[in-house]
Enzyme design. Sequence first.
Site: not given
Length: 378
Positions: A114, A134, A208, A277, A342
């Site tokens: 972000r 992204h 990802h 997340d 990630e």
Amino acid sequence: MNKLKLAACFSFLSLALLATENVFSQNAALAKKSVISKKKAGQVQGQDVFEYTLQNKTGMQVQLLTYGAAITNIVTPDKYGEMSSVVLGLDSLSHYAGKENSLMGSTVGRVANRIANKKFSLDGHEYTLSSDIHGGVNGFDKRIWKAKEVTKKNELAVEMSYLSKDDEEGFPGNLLVTVTFTLKNNNDLVIDYKATTDKATPLVLTNHTYFNLSGGRDSKALNTELTVLADQFLEYGDGSMPTGKILNVKETPFDFTSPKTIAKDIEKVQQYTNGYDVTFALRNQTGKLALAAKVFEPISGRELEVYTTEPGVVFYSGNWLSEKVKGRNGVPYTKNGAFCLETQHYPNSINTPAFPNTVLRPQETFTSQTIYRFLVRK
């Protein structure tokens, strides 16, 4: 039967057995040989897209797509020696290029994760992007990469490259990126990133891939055990945007300093969001390769170790995977059916001076390495 005919019969039988033995020997040799294949997967936007399959001497396979420089499949053995896929994937190129693709296995950039309000300032100029996440509306995951086969120390690899032009998705500079995928004979999948630019630009690259180490035996990944070598995580607010604060994991649902199932504390996290997340600030901040996370799946006995030169790793628990979307072999996805690890620099670093630098400048070369190591616990 006379002796002459009997001798001839035995002679024929011996030759047949020898020929059969040679065939088996050739097949055995082939099974132990590293091989790479390439085929056309179709076209996107009038451009050819290719699929590569790498197989090492143990039989492990990795499939790659030049659309999005994506990992489409990883096949590894379980504790019984049975080979099966350990990542989510889609059945066709049209699905990968469709709206329902959730960055499945893709290389993400120019800036993964972000950037607040789609804006940043650099060297006195303010830039506005096409999206806050992204890499923009048409980030690297939606681009067609050039690819070539390369041999590294008798191990097979595919090098993919992409030229991201100045002002693409609002980013400054012509940025040349290469991502090299190497499948080693010890079942390491090595991802090497490299980039240069002619104008200062932020750069955060990651992969990802969605992992489910059960090989299809469990539609959820919630019983998978995770360990993350991080004592801190990035506090986040609405939309998982970091606030700029780095907090201790101790006595929080984000404490994975010792093995813990994904399910154990996920309900505590879901009070605030749909699941995990979160960006972990890894203990290793040296820029040198180090262990970042370990994963164990009890049904299959598979283990995954993640090594990286990056300062952070994002753990995503597949919160938005939906049964409305069908994956490989027509099997529907399910919420928490897979997880992502990630490796990357911190989100919104370009707007957060306290975070590690993500600006690449002319005359500099960006390099980064991540290794996904596949093991079995018997």
